[in-house]
Design an enzyme around this catalytic site. Structure first.
Site, PDB file in Angstrom:
ATOM      1  N   ASP A  39     -57.229  -6.651   2.100  1.00  0.00           N
ATOM      2  CA  ASP A  39     -57.082  -5.451   1.276  1.00  0.00           C
ATOM      3  C   ASP A  39     -57.086  -4.164   2.103  1.00  0.00           C
ATOM      4  O   ASP A  39     -57.226  -3.067   1.561  1.00  0.00           O
ATOM      5  CB  ASP A  39     -58.159  -5.408   0.178  1.00  0.00           C
ATOM      6  CG  ASP A  39     -59.545  -5.343   0.772  1.00  0.00           C
ATOM      7  OD1 ASP A  39     -59.674  -5.533   2.002  1.00  0.00           O
ATOM      8  OD2 ASP A  39     -60.508  -5.101   0.021  1.00  0.00           O
ATOM      9  N   HIS A 243     -40.077  -3.244  25.990  1.00  0.00           N
ATOM     10  CA  HIS A 243     -40.942  -2.926  24.845  1.00  0.00           C
ATOM     11  C   HIS A 243     -42.342  -3.507  25.029  1.00  0.00           C
ATOM     12  O   HIS A 243     -42.909  -4.099  24.108  1.00  0.00           O
ATOM     13  CB  HIS A 243     -40.312  -3.419  23.535  1.00  0.00           C
ATOM     14  CG  HIS A 243     -39.121  -2.610  23.128  1.00  0.00           C
ATOM     15  ND1 HIS A 243     -38.169  -3.054  22.264  1.00  0.00           N
ATOM     16  CD2 HIS A 243     -38.727  -1.361  23.488  1.00  0.00           C
ATOM     17  CE1 HIS A 243     -37.225  -2.127  22.109  1.00  0.00           C
ATOM     18  NE2 HIS A 243     -37.546  -1.090  22.850  1.00  0.00           N
ATOM     19  N   ASP A 260     -44.565   5.167  28.098  1.00  0.00           N
ATOM     20  CA  ASP A 260     -43.601   5.662  27.109  1.00  0.00           C
ATOM     21  C   ASP A 260     -44.419   5.932  25.853  1.00  0.00           C
ATOM     22  O   ASP A 260     -44.823   4.991  25.157  1.00  0.00           O
ATOM     23  CB  ASP A 260     -42.514   4.606  26.866  1.00  0.00           C
ATOM     24  CG  ASP A 260     -41.412   5.097  25.927  1.00  0.00           C
ATOM     25  OD1 ASP A 260     -41.622   6.108  25.230  1.00  0.00           O
ATOM     26  OD2 ASP A 260     -40.350   4.445  25.879  1.00  0.00           O
ATOM     27  N   ASP A 271     -40.839  11.744  22.175  1.00  0.00           N
ATOM     28  CA  ASP A 271     -40.616  10.456  22.844  1.00  0.00           C
ATOM     29  C   ASP A 271     -40.456  10.721  24.340  1.00  0.00           C
ATOM     30  O   ASP A 271     -39.387  11.142  24.784  1.00  0.00           O
ATOM     31  CB  ASP A 271     -39.337   9.835  22.228  1.00  0.00           C
ATOM     32  CG  ASP A 271     -39.040   8.447  22.760  1.00  0.00           C
ATOM     33  OD1 ASP A 271     -39.860   7.901  23.501  1.00  0.00           O
ATOM     34  OD2 ASP A 271     -37.962   7.920  22.410  1.00  0.00           O
ATOM     35  N   HIS A 350     -30.168  -0.726  29.042  1.00  0.00           N
ATOM     36  CA  HIS A 350     -30.176  -0.012  27.761  1.00  0.00           C
ATOM     37  C   HIS A 350     -29.336   1.258  27.893  1.00  0.00           C
ATOM     38  O   HIS A 350     -28.907   1.622  28.984  1.00  0.00           O
ATOM     39  CB  HIS A 350     -31.603   0.300  27.305  1.00  0.00           C
ATOM     40  CG  HIS A 350     -32.412   1.119  28.282  1.00  0.00           C
ATOM     41  ND1 HIS A 350     -32.226   2.470  28.457  1.00  0.00           N
ATOM     42  CD2 HIS A 350     -33.406   0.773  29.132  1.00  0.00           C
ATOM     43  CE1 HIS A 350     -33.090   2.914  29.352  1.00  0.00           C
ATOM     44  NE2 HIS A 350     -33.808   1.907  29.797  1.00  0.00           N
ATOM     45  N   HIS A 354     -30.921   8.233  22.486  1.00  0.00           N
ATOM     46  CA  HIS A 354     -30.730   8.006  21.043  1.00  0.00           C
ATOM     47  C   HIS A 354     -31.060   9.306  20.331  1.00  0.00           C
ATOM     48  O   HIS A 354     -31.754  10.173  20.885  1.00  0.00           O
ATOM     49  CB  HIS A 354     -31.641   6.863  20.557  1.00  0.00           C
ATOM     50  CG  HIS A 354     -33.084   7.014  20.970  1.00  0.00           C
ATOM     51  ND1 HIS A 354     -33.975   7.821  20.293  1.00  0.00           N
ATOM     52  CD2 HIS A 354     -33.786   6.498  22.015  1.00  0.00           C
ATOM     53  CE1 HIS A 354     -35.153   7.767  20.894  1.00  0.00           C
ATOM     54  NE2 HIS A 354     -35.067   6.980  21.953  1.00  0.00           N
ATOM     55  N   HIS A 361     -36.084   6.658  16.576  1.00  0.00           N
ATOM     56  CA  HIS A 361     -34.661   6.331  16.712  1.00  0.00           C
ATOM     57  C   HIS A 361     -34.020   6.892  15.449  1.00  0.00           C
ATOM     58  O   HIS A 361     -33.961   6.231  14.420  1.00  0.00           O
ATOM     59  CB  HIS A 361     -34.446   4.815  16.829  1.00  0.00           C
ATOM     60  CG  HIS A 361     -35.059   4.247  18.080  1.00  0.00           C
ATOM     61  ND1 HIS A 361     -35.367   2.934  18.244  1.00  0.00           N
ATOM     62  CD2 HIS A 361     -35.427   4.851  19.248  1.00  0.00           C
ATOM     63  CE1 HIS A 361     -35.883   2.739  19.445  1.00  0.00           C
ATOM     64  NE2 HIS A 361     -35.942   3.888  20.071  1.00  0.00           N
ATOM     65  N   GLU A 384     -32.944   9.118  28.784  1.00  0.00           N
ATOM     66  CA  GLU A 384     -33.928   8.194  29.325  1.00  0.00           C
ATOM     67  C   GLU A 384     -33.339   7.054  30.159  1.00  0.00           C
ATOM     68  O   GLU A 384     -33.464   5.884  29.814  1.00  0.00           O
ATOM     69  CB  GLU A 384     -34.764   7.603  28.195  1.00  0.00           C
ATOM     70  CG  GLU A 384     -33.971   7.034  27.023  1.00  0.00           C
ATOM     71  CD  GLU A 384     -34.885   6.383  25.980  1.00  0.00           C
ATOM     72  OE1 GLU A 384     -35.744   5.577  26.364  1.00  0.00           O
ATOM     73  OE2 GLU A 384     -34.740   6.698  24.785  1.00  0.00           O
ATOM     74  N   TYR A 388     -34.868  -1.283  36.291  1.00  0.00           N
ATOM     75  CA  TYR A 388     -35.911  -2.309  36.170  1.00  0.00           C
ATOM     76  C   TYR A 388     -35.476  -3.494  37.027  1.00  0.00           C
ATOM     77  O   TYR A 388     -34.434  -4.092  36.764  1.00  0.00           O
ATOM     78  CB  TYR A 388     -36.068  -2.751  34.707  1.00  0.00           C
ATOM     79  CG  TYR A 388     -36.075  -1.566  33.751  1.00  0.00           C
ATOM     80  CD1 TYR A 388     -37.265  -0.922  33.423  1.00  0.00           C
ATOM     81  CD2 TYR A 388     -34.873  -1.071  33.220  1.00  0.00           C
ATOM     82  CE1 TYR A 388     -37.253   0.184  32.577  1.00  0.00           C
ATOM     83  CE2 TYR A 388     -34.862   0.031  32.378  1.00  0.00           C
ATOM     84  CZ  TYR A 388     -36.038   0.656  32.062  1.00  0.00           C
ATOM     85  OH  TYR A 388     -36.026   1.743  31.234  1.00  0.00           O
ATOM     86  N   ARG A 406     -38.646   4.406  34.358  1.00  0.00           N
ATOM     87  CA  ARG A 406     -37.857   5.113  33.340  1.00  0.00           C
ATOM     88  C   ARG A 406     -38.401   6.541  33.276  1.00  0.00           C
ATOM     89  O   ARG A 406     -39.618   6.752  33.435  1.00  0.00           O
ATOM     90  CB  ARG A 406     -37.990   4.434  31.965  1.00  0.00           C
ATOM     91  CG  ARG A 406     -37.206   5.163  30.869  1.00  0.00           C
ATOM     92  CD  ARG A 406     -36.984   4.344  29.589  1.00  0.00           C
ATOM     93  NE  ARG A 406     -38.194   4.013  28.857  1.00  0.00           N
ATOM     94  CZ  ARG A 406     -38.757   2.816  28.821  1.00  0.00           C
ATOM     95  NH1 ARG A 406     -38.228   1.813  29.516  1.00  0.00           N
ATOM     96  NH2 ARG A 406     -39.848   2.592  28.130  1.00  0.00           N
ATOM     97  N   GLU A 408     -37.968   9.850  30.704  1.00  0.00           N
ATOM     98  CA  GLU A 408     -37.403  10.186  29.389  1.00  0.00           C
ATOM     99  C   GLU A 408     -37.850  11.572  28.935  1.00  0.00           C
ATOM    100  O   GLU A 408     -39.042  11.877  28.910  1.00  0.00           O
ATOM    101  CB  GLU A 408     -37.872   9.149  28.349  1.00  0.00           C
ATOM    102  CG  GLU A 408     -37.416   9.468  26.936  1.00  0.00           C
ATOM    103  CD  GLU A 408     -37.745   8.370  25.934  1.00  0.00           C
ATOM    104  OE1 GLU A 408     -38.730   7.621  26.151  1.00  0.00           O
ATOM    105  OE2 GLU A 408     -37.020   8.274  24.923  1.00  0.00           O
TER     106      GLU A 408
HETATM  107  N1  GLY Z   1     -39.973   4.858  22.753  1.00  0.00           N
HETATM  108  C1  GLY Z   1     -38.815   4.233  22.282  1.00  0.00           C
HETATM  109  C2  GLY Z   1     -37.646   4.652  23.025  1.00  0.00           C
HETATM  110  O1  GLY Z   1     -37.770   5.251  24.072  1.00  0.00           O
HETATM  111  O2  GLY Z   1     -36.548   4.465  22.598  1.00  0.00           O
HETATM  112 MN    MN Z   2     -39.496   6.273  24.669  1.00  0.00          MN
HETATM  113 MN    MN Z   3     -36.530   6.895  23.491  1.00  0.00          MN
END
Ligand code: GLY
Ligand code: MN
Ligand code: MN
Length: 444
Positions: A39, A243, A260, A271, A350, A354, A361, A384, A388, A406, A408
């Site tokens: 609950d 991720h 991140d 982000d 990637h 975005h 996103h 970003e 890797y 990375r 970003e």
């Molecule tokens: N933190 C998610 C991305 O960078 O897309």
């Molecule tokens: Mn990110």
């Molecule tokens: Mn991002």
């Protein structure tokens, strides 16, 4: 804390309604409470589309827009005031509050929606909703329509067309207003402070989860109670898991740490990713990879301007990464050959960014008519790029394996280029090393 004015909410509804077809109705439900376990409930997070049009932050509500309806165009179904429930769960606006404070033309108890809404749909030619997004709501909508169909012999007129409103609505959300950008800038500043704090706190021997805790603390003390998404604190080879959210490892000497993390403020996301050495000094290999990613990021930011498409920053970053990897001997052949064969996907798998907004996103089409969307002032996006190198990659020398980087930032397209909302957090190698070795500041 900044918030969106009622005037702006009203303008958003007007702008949307002006694009709906004549004699139509739009129905957009709020989010519901979601059970976490038994609950215990997850923290409530309003549906972004619903909030964008209303500013109403309660569950169990439904927005109805009927453009041109004389008795009122902006209607809401919501929970009724309830003294007992309010003692347990908190204050409710109730239909009276929704009319008075949110400016709805009329509001009704959500428990009466099955009796009232079919009557509002009846006679409208077209129903707009976010088809397919919420299967339970889609079924409910068909039940309401079937109620009307059951009465056709008494002269009831069911709707003929059903349209997805997402495209129109998300096109509005894609261009951020001054008020939205001001909130996103505040969110970005808080996240920047959290990243600086993480760099200052981090050293070999601390847990990834402890670094995460520092970040969450900084968000919270600045008024941003929640992250916009699960924070990633990946040390060593965990930085190569895109991720990675376990955040359980103890950070070791010699590790790079990839963070991140971004807060949500007044329902707007930030982000940010930064990568830095746990012990405050990059190794030669870490430095080489980091500099390629940083150069790629600068190239992508430079390509983010009106007139360029959403794909230009990605192309710029990709070119820089491929040339950098060739120079380091990690890719062979020419830039064009590698772009053609997509060999770089082993290291950069990637895209470079975005849309960013109420959702991390965020919504909005990336292509129109098969062509990459042209950037316009007010569009917010992330930049970003990353590299890797899998710890299992036997095709590269061992010294490179397990390095993940990375970088970003969040940007908003302006009239002449773009504005980097997250520029407060350092990213030059010399600045990071200085900060982590006792240098002052970090925030510029
Ligand atoms: N933190 C998610 C991305 O960078 O897309
Ligand atoms: Mn990110
Ligand atoms: Mn991002």
């Amino acid at each position: 804390m900044k918030s969106i004015s009622s005037k702006e909410f009203s303008e958003r509804r007007q702008r949307l309604m002006s694009q709906l077809e004549e004699n139509s109705i739009a129905i957009i439900p709020s989010a519901k409470m979601v059970i976490r376990n038994r609950d215990a409930e997850h923290q409530f997070r309003q549906d972004s589309d619903f909030y964008y049009l209303t500013g109403f932050n309660e569950p169990d509500a439904c927005l109805v827009l009927i453009p041109g309806r004389e008795q009122g165009e902006y209607l809401m179904f919501c929970r009724e005031r309830d003294r007992e429930r309010e003692i347990w769960d908190g204050y409710r606006q109730g239909p009276e509050g929704v009319v008075k404070k949110l400016g709805a033309d009329d509001a009704f108890p959500i428990d009466d929606i099955d009796e009232i809404l079919p009557g509002l749909i009846e006679g409208r030619t077209r129903v707009y909703s976010r088809m397919g997004a919420l299967p339970e709501f889609d079924r409910q909508l068909m039940d309401w329509v079937n109620q009307i169909k059951a009465k056709v012999r008494t002269g009831a007129v069911p709707p003929e067309d059903f349209s997805d409103i997402s495209h129109l609505l998300h096109d509005l959300r894609l261009i951020k207003s001054k008020q939205e950008i001001a909130i996103m800038r505040d969110a970005a500043k808080i996240s920047a402070k959290a990243h600086i704090r993480a760099m200052q706190y981090c050293k070999p021997g601390v847990g990834e989860y402890q670094v995460e805790a520092e970040i969450i603390h900084e968000f919270g003390t600045n008024g941003a109670r929640f992250p916009a998404y699960s924070s990633i604190v990946g040390s060593g080879k965990n930085a190569c898991i895109l991720h990675y959210v376990e955040n359980t490892k103890i950070i070791e000497d010699g590790d790079l740490v990839l963070i991140d993390a971004g807060c949500e403020l007044s329902l707007y996301a930030s982000d940010i990713t930064r990568t830095f050495p746990a012990n405050g000094r990059f190794t030669d290999e870490q430095k080489a990879i980091y500099q390629v990613v940083l150069d790629a990021q600068y190239a992508a930011i430079d390509a983010t301007r009106p007139g360029n498409t959403f794909n230009h920053p990605h192309e710029a970053a990709l070119n820089a990464i491929v040339s950098g990897l060739i120079e380091l001997g990690l890719l062979q052949g020419s830039v064009d050959e590698n772009l053609e064969s997509e060999s770089y996907k082993e290291f950069f798998m990637h895209r470079t960014g975005h849309w960013l907004g109420m959702d991390v996103h965020d919504v909005g089409d990336y292509k129109l008519g098969g062509e990459w969307r042209v950037l316009e002032p007010g569009m917010a996006l992330t930049i970003e790029p990353g590299i890797y190198i899998s710890p299992d990659n036997k095709d590269v020398e061992e010294k490179w394996r397990g390095i993940g980087v990375r970088i970003e930032d969040d940007v908003v397209v302006t009239k002449s280029g773009c504005d980097v909302l997250t520029e407060d957090v350092i990213k030059e190698i010399s600045e990071i090393e200085a900060l982590m070795n006792g240098g002052q500041g970090g925030l510029f």
